[in-house]
Design a protein around this motif. Structure first.
Motif, PDB file in Angstrom:
ATOM      1  N   PHE A  49      25.168  10.832  65.058  1.00 14.79           N
ATOM      2  CA  PHE A  49      23.714  10.637  64.948  1.00 14.79           C
ATOM      3  C   PHE A  49      23.298  10.990  63.525  1.00 14.79           C
ATOM      4  CE2 PHE A  49      24.744  14.720  66.983  1.00 14.79           C
ATOM      5  CZ  PHE A  49      24.319  15.604  65.999  1.00 14.79           C
ATOM      6  N   ASP A  50      22.120  10.525  63.104  1.00 15.65           N
ATOM      7  CA  ASP A  50      21.569  10.958  61.824  1.00 15.65           C
ATOM      8  C   ASP A  50      21.320  12.460  61.897  1.00 15.65           C
ATOM      9  OD1 ASP A  50      21.566   8.310  61.174  1.00 15.65           O
ATOM     10  OD2 ASP A  50      19.392   8.057  61.144  1.00 15.65           O
ATOM     11  N   ARG A  51      21.790  13.196  60.899  1.00 12.75           N
ATOM     12  CA  ARG A  51      21.652  14.656  60.978  1.00 12.75           C
ATOM     13  C   ARG A  51      21.207  15.222  59.644  1.00 12.75           C
ATOM     14  NH1 ARG A  51      25.677  17.572  58.570  1.00 12.75           N
ATOM     15  NH2 ARG A  51      27.611  16.484  58.036  1.00 12.75           N
ATOM     16  N   SER A  52      20.755  16.460  59.703  1.00  9.68           N
ATOM     17  CA  SER A  52      20.311  17.140  58.495  1.00  9.68           C
ATOM     18  C   SER A  52      21.477  17.897  57.859  1.00  9.68           C
ATOM     19  CB  SER A  52      19.188  18.122  58.806  1.00  9.68           C
ATOM     20  OG  SER A  52      18.833  18.857  57.646  1.00  9.68           O
ATOM     21  N   PRO A  53      21.672  17.776  56.539  1.00  2.01           N
ATOM     22  CA  PRO A  53      22.744  18.509  55.875  1.00  2.01           C
ATOM     23  C   PRO A  53      22.319  19.906  55.428  1.00  2.01           C
ATOM     24  CG  PRO A  53      21.740  17.032  54.309  1.00  2.01           C
ATOM     25  CD  PRO A  53      21.010  16.824  55.621  1.00  2.01           C
ATOM     26  N   LEU A  54      21.055  20.272  55.742  1.00  2.85           N
ATOM     27  CA  LEU A  54      20.539  21.559  55.256  1.00  2.85           C
ATOM     28  C   LEU A  54      19.429  22.055  56.166  1.00  2.85           C
ATOM     29  CD1 LEU A  54      17.669  20.490  53.849  1.00  2.85           C
ATOM     30  CD2 LEU A  54      19.268  19.809  52.049  1.00  2.85           C
ATOM     31  N   VAL A  91       7.975  13.046  65.007  1.00  2.00           N
ATOM     32  CA  VAL A  91       7.205  13.318  63.796  1.00  2.00           C
ATOM     33  C   VAL A  91       6.187  12.197  63.618  1.00  2.00           C
ATOM     34  CG1 VAL A  91       7.287  13.518  61.287  1.00  2.00           C
ATOM     35  CG2 VAL A  91       9.045  14.632  62.683  1.00  2.00           C
ATOM     36  N   THR A  92       4.947  12.580  63.569  1.00  7.03           N
ATOM     37  CA  THR A  92       3.867  11.607  63.370  1.00  7.03           C
ATOM     38  C   THR A  92       3.108  11.983  62.103  1.00  7.03           C
ATOM     39  OG1 THR A  92       2.423  12.939  64.790  1.00  7.03           O
ATOM     40  CG2 THR A  92       3.627  11.128  65.841  1.00  7.03           C
ATOM     41  N   ALA A  93       2.068  11.240  61.792  1.00 11.09           N
ATOM     42  CA  ALA A  93       1.294  11.475  60.571  1.00 11.09           C
ATOM     43  C   ALA A  93       0.825  12.924  60.495  1.00 11.09           C
ATOM     44  CB  ALA A  93       0.100  10.537  60.520  1.00 11.09           C
ATOM     45  N   LYS A  94       1.076  13.526  59.296  1.00 11.85           N
ATOM     46  CA  LYS A  94       0.625  14.879  58.974  1.00 11.85           C
ATOM     47  C   LYS A  94       1.321  15.966  59.780  1.00 11.85           C
ATOM     48  CE  LYS A  94      -2.291  13.119  56.047  1.00 11.85           C
ATOM     49  NZ  LYS A  94      -1.972  13.183  54.602  1.00 11.85           N
ATOM     50  N   THR A  95       2.517  15.662  60.330  1.00  8.18           N
ATOM     51  CA  THR A  95       3.276  16.676  61.062  1.00  8.18           C
ATOM     52  C   THR A  95       4.677  16.812  60.460  1.00  8.18           C
ATOM     53  OG1 THR A  95       4.218  15.174  62.715  1.00  8.18           O
ATOM     54  CG2 THR A  95       2.045  16.134  63.200  1.00  8.18           C
ATOM     55  N   ALA A  96       5.320  17.949  60.802  1.00  5.27           N
ATOM     56  CA  ALA A  96       6.695  18.216  60.356  1.00  5.27           C
ATOM     57  C   ALA A  96       7.426  18.941  61.468  1.00  5.27           C
ATOM     58  CB  ALA A  96       6.694  19.062  59.087  1.00  5.27           C
ATOM     59  N   ILE A  97       8.732  18.782  61.497  1.00  5.77           N
ATOM     60  CA  ILE A  97       9.567  19.514  62.445  1.00  5.77           C
ATOM     61  C   ILE A  97      10.635  20.249  61.633  1.00  5.77           C
ATOM     62  CG2 ILE A  97      11.290  19.339  64.283  1.00  5.77           C
ATOM     63  CD1 ILE A  97       9.708  17.047  65.472  1.00  5.77           C
ATOM     64  N   LYS A  98      10.749  21.544  61.856  1.00  4.68           N
ATOM     65  CA  LYS A  98      11.783  22.316  61.164  1.00  4.68           C
ATOM     66  C   LYS A  98      13.136  22.033  61.799  1.00  4.68           C
ATOM     67  CE  LYS A  98      13.016  26.908  59.455  1.00  4.68           C
ATOM     68  NZ  LYS A  98      12.668  28.352  59.415  1.00  4.68           N
ATOM     69  N   VAL A  99      14.152  21.730  60.953  1.00  6.76           N
ATOM     70  CA  VAL A  99      15.503  21.432  61.449  1.00  6.76           C
ATOM     71  C   VAL A  99      16.503  22.337  60.745  1.00  6.76           C
ATOM     72  CG1 VAL A  99      15.051  19.052  62.139  1.00  6.76           C
ATOM     73  CG2 VAL A  99      15.703  19.542  59.773  1.00  6.76           C
ATOM     74  N   MET A 100      17.535  22.720  61.484  1.00  7.99           N
ATOM     75  CA  MET A 100      18.617  23.509  60.917  1.00  7.99           C
ATOM     76  C   MET A 100      19.768  22.575  60.518  1.00  7.99           C
ATOM     77  SD  MET A 100      17.130  26.334  61.082  1.00  7.99           S
ATOM     78  CE  MET A 100      15.827  27.146  61.999  1.00  7.99           C
ATOM     79  N   THR A 101      20.660  23.088  59.696  1.00 11.25           N
ATOM     80  CA  THR A 101      21.812  22.299  59.253  1.00 11.25           C
ATOM     81  C   THR A 101      22.583  21.764  60.452  1.00 11.25           C
ATOM     82  OG1 THR A 101      22.018  23.658  57.264  1.00 11.25           O
ATOM     83  CG2 THR A 101      23.933  22.334  57.885  1.00 11.25           C
ATOM     84  N   GLY A 102      22.809  20.452  60.465  1.00  5.74           N
ATOM     85  CA  GLY A 102      23.549  19.814  61.543  1.00  5.74           C
ATOM     86  C   GLY A 102      22.693  19.303  62.669  1.00  5.74           C
ATOM     87  N   ALA A 103      21.415  19.635  62.672  1.00  7.10           N
ATOM     88  CA  ALA A 103      20.533  19.180  63.749  1.00  7.10           C
ATOM     89  C   ALA A 103      20.226  17.692  63.598  1.00  7.10           C
ATOM     90  CB  ALA A 103      19.239  19.983  63.746  1.00  7.10           C
ATOM     91  N   PRO A 104      20.014  16.981  64.711  1.00  5.17           N
ATOM     92  CA  PRO A 104      19.641  15.567  64.635  1.00  5.17           C
ATOM     93  C   PRO A 104      18.281  15.396  63.955  1.00  5.17           C
ATOM     94  CG  PRO A 104      20.359  16.151  66.860  1.00  5.17           C
ATOM     95  CD  PRO A 104      20.190  17.432  66.106  1.00  5.17           C
TER      96      PRO A 104
END
Length: 410
Positions: A49-54, A91-104
């Motif tokens: 899956f697409d994931r976060s590297p950081l 994630v919609t307009a004006k929002t953010a989701i915090k992700v950890m390394t390896g999270a989708p």
């Protein structure tokens, strides 16, 4: 039977007849150092899956397009996602989701901003620069794509390969069985190194050195010990080795002296001798034979000669039987450093140390070159191939070498 063949013909005659041993399935944890017998194709994408590297915040690139140090953009953090979990929200307009390394990457987000590059107060984060869509996202299949060939048969399994195979979900792999090699020394003069040394006797160095060399290759070894120069004893021990081993290696008893009875022992056993004698120094008395798809390689009793011919003739055979697709020593050009004053009326292989410095190959002798000298093999990683009819060798001369050990000394 052929006599006094060239090294290349000696290798080819054996390798053309040799086939890999049977295969088996083993747990992945036992696979390092083994040789794959079947190809491995990726059943899934890596990452899947697409994931976060950081560690950071997944956002929409368009929401931070105008962000700057002077005019930061503020977004609401609506969720936090650890590795191993998926976001419940989009994630919609004006929002953010915090992700950890390896999270989708959460749905709706197309960029991740490093957590250290934002400031957060409660659920509000300020962003100080824009990023292009796709930044800081590891895409599905970026490492390995589903269906991709990961390893072909004949691949030597490294620790990194074990890791990749594990990441693809394989608990077992198909590999070739370990090649079984029986090692025998012959000679009335030899005693085991655990025994007292009597007058006229020498310690047996061939057996332990060849056992060590076979173990380094990954073979399964049976050390059958030393036998005296007696026809019946040698025939019996070779027969014992052939009962279980794929390859029997002997040392001593293959020259033309009164006590060199190994060829007679092979004849008594009805074993087909492929060739006797190779045009090279050291190790010219080497003999190779075949019996019921098994091989016998008989080496000189001189320690250095035995190891040189083992490297150049027995090792390629063992590697072919292991299932490796690359089994001959690598040939390189190098510049000779030092001097060798003896002429070489016969093709000669000198023990040397090959070094690679900024792409330039140089080779030096590792010591004395006589047939019985072992010390010069300790730091040897290449043999200098000196053509028959060569004279004195001088520094700066271009030479050809056969690489038989790690050039970088690892």
């Amino acid at each position: 039977m052929k006599r006094n063949v060239a090294l290349e013909e000696a290798q080819d005659l054996l390798l053309r007849m040799a086939c890999p041993v049977k295969e088996c399935k083993i747990p992945l944890f036992d696979a390092a150092g083994r040789v794959l017998s079947r190809e491995i194709k990726a059943p899934i994408n890596l990452p899947p899956f697409d994931r976060s590297p950081l560690d950071g915040y997944a956002v929409r690139a368009e929401d931070i397009a105008a962000a700057s140090e002077a005019y930061p953009t503020s977004l609401e953090v609506i969720e936090e996602v650890a590795a191993g979990y998926a976001a419940r929200q989009r994630v919609t307009a004006k929002t953010a989701i915090k992700v950890m390394t390896g999270a989708p990457i959460p749905a709706g987000a197309d960029v991740v901003i490093k957590h250290e590059d934002v400031t957060r107060t409660g659920n509000i984060c300020k962003f100080f620069y824009p990023l292009k869509s796709g930044s800081n996202i590891v895409r599905t299949g970026e490492d390995v794509k589903k269906g991709e060939l990961i390893a072909a048969p004949g691949t030597h399994v490294s620790p990194a390969m074990v890791g990749l195979i594990a990441a693809l979900g394989f608990a077992e792999v198909s590999v070739y069985n370990k090649v079984k090699v029986a090692v025998i020394s012959t000679g009335d003069e030899l005693v085991d190194c655990s025994q007292p040394l009597q007058p006229g006797k020498i310690y047996n160095s061939n057996l332990p050195s060849l056992v060590a060399a076979c173990l380094k290759l990954g073979a399964k070894i049976t050390a059958l010990g030393n036998v005296p120069d007696e026809l019946d004893s040698i025939a019996d021990i070779i027969s014992l080795g052939l009962a279980d081993a794929d390859i029997v290696i002997t040392t001593g008893g293959v020259s033309a002296g009164d006590y060199d009875v190994v060829p007679d022992a092979l004849d008594r056993l009805g074993i087909n001798v492929i060739y006797r004698g190779v045009n090279m120094k050291p190790g010219s008395p080497v003999l190779a034979a075949e019996y019921n798809n098994k091989f016998i390689v008989c080496l000189s009793g001189n320690p250095a000669a035995a190891l040189v011919t083992f490297d150049l003739i027995a090792v390629p055979l063992i590697k072919k039987k292991m299932g490796l697709t690359s089994y001959l020593p690598t040939r390189l050009d190098a510049v000779f450093e030092g001097e060798f004053g003896k002429p070489s009326p016969q093709r000669r292989f000198l023990r040397g140390r090959l070094q690679v410095n900024e792409g330039a190959n140089s080779v030096t002798l590792t010591g004395e070159q006589s047939n019985g000298v072992l010390k010069s093999l300790i730091n040897c990683n290449a043999y200098i191939d000196v053509p028959a009819g060569s004279g004195r060798m001088n520094a700066g001369q271009d030479v050809s070498v056969l690489v038989v050990d790690d050039v970088f000394g690892h």
